[in-house]
Design a protein around this motif. Structure first.
Motif: not given
Length: 339
Positions: A125-132, A156-164, A275-286
């Motif tokens: 949800a976090a990833r898709l909300l920010v992307d939307q 956490a995800y917004a910070a990567r995109r330099r969103i305040r 692709r989204l699943t792979e990225e989300v799993v990596a983010d949570v594991a990180d």
């Protein structure tokens, strides 16, 4: 096996019961999963109260996500027996779940069950909300229920995109932890009127907002948007509708849109979802934030668990854990233990 179920809608602490039911036996394309840990999410409780976007058939199982171990593999051998998997299916608050391969995500060996059980809802949800919302770099994103798990993941995800990010919280003790996570601003709405403070911080309004509360909080977020701003309605914690100011929406060209995770995931092409699943799993594991634990309860303690989940204040998820040790694992189809 034990299964948490409800026979009519109502207060989850009152209507949920733990029943003895047969272990589910379905078709050869499904896998049997022995559940180990499940979180209590707002969507789980909305479903029990009859406020969710999916109809219940009584007696209805409860719970939409969790983690477990493959006890019986599918015919195609998609997952080996003994593999740990995150489960996104209706009825995870029970000892065993029969699930299709598409409802499962393999769990990295190093990821604890208490993290893996939270893998299939909030991180996606976090990833898709920010992307939307597609807020430009340097733009402001407002978040009600700002101390919630999903809002910490959005941060956490917004910070990567330099969103305040500006988080609205209800308690003063929620301010400092969010600042330590990197929130650009945190406002405690219990301290008094907050719209003017948001407008001052954002220099006239934010580009977008995510509302998980509804009611007057959602209405206030509309007042905090600059012309052309977007409000995404993600939750309804207050149980109250958002009063929609028609003229403001018209003349400020505001957009109000709902977000329901199952619908958004279903709209993705298979390769995009993979692709989204792979990225989300990596983010949570990180080490993504938002997977803290506020309490642990056995299935028979489900009423106490849902009461606890209502007062965590964003401190973490309440988990339902453990399988009754005197229940043997089910045998192959046709074995009396599987009847």
């Amino acid at each position: 096996m034990r299964a948490v179920r409800f026979r009519h809608h109502g207060d989850p602490a009152a209507v949920l019961s733990v029943d003895d039911v047969p272990v589910p036996v379905k078709g050869p394309d499904d896998l049997l999963i022995r559940m180990t840990t499940r979180p209590i999410n707002p969507s789980d409780l909305m479903y029990v109260r009859g406020e969710y976007g999916r109809e219940a058939t009584f007696p209805s199982p409860a719970g939409f996500e969790g983690v477990g171990v493959v006890e019986r593999a599918d015919r195609a051998g998609t997952y080996r027996e003994g593999a740990r998997v995150a489960v996104a299916a209706t009825g995870t608050w029970q000892d065993y779940v029969s699930a299709a391969p598409a409802e499962l995500i393999p769990v990295p060996d190093a990821m604890p069950d208490e993290v893996a059980c939270q893998l299939t809802v909030n991180p996606f949800a976090a990833r898709l909300l920010v992307d939307q919302l597609d807020v430009p770099p340097g733009g402001w994103l407002l978040l009600s229920a700002g101390a919630s798990a999903v809002c910490r993941m959005v941060l956490a995800y917004a910070a990567r995109r330099r969103i305040r990010c500006l988080h609205l919280v209800r308690r003063p003790e929620q301010v400092t932890p969010l600042r330590l996570l990197g929130a650009d601003e945190v406002i405690d709405v219990s301290a008094g009127p907050w719209v003017d403070r948001v407008l001052a911080v954002t220099s006239g309004g934010a580009a977008a907002a995510i509302d998980s509360v509804g009611g007057q909080v959602g209405r206030g977020l509309l007042d905090c948007l600059r012309p052309g701003g977007r409000l995404v309605v993600f939750g309804a914690l207050s149980g109250e509708p958002i009063p929609l100011p028609s003229r403001q929406v018209i003349f400020s060209s505001l957009t109000v849109r709902g977000f329901w995770l199952p619908e958004r995931l279903a709209a993705l092409e298979p390769h995009d979802r993979a692709r989204l699943t792979e990225e989300v799993v990596a983010d949570v594991a990180d080490g993504w934030p938002g997977v803290d634990v506020a309490g642990r309860y056995a299935l028979p303690e489900v009423s106490a668990a849902v009461r606890h989940s209502a007062r965590t204040g964003g401190a973490g998820k309440v988990l339902l854990t453990e399988r009754r040790p005197d229940v043997p694992a089910p045998g192959p189809v046709g074995d009396p233990r599987s009847e």
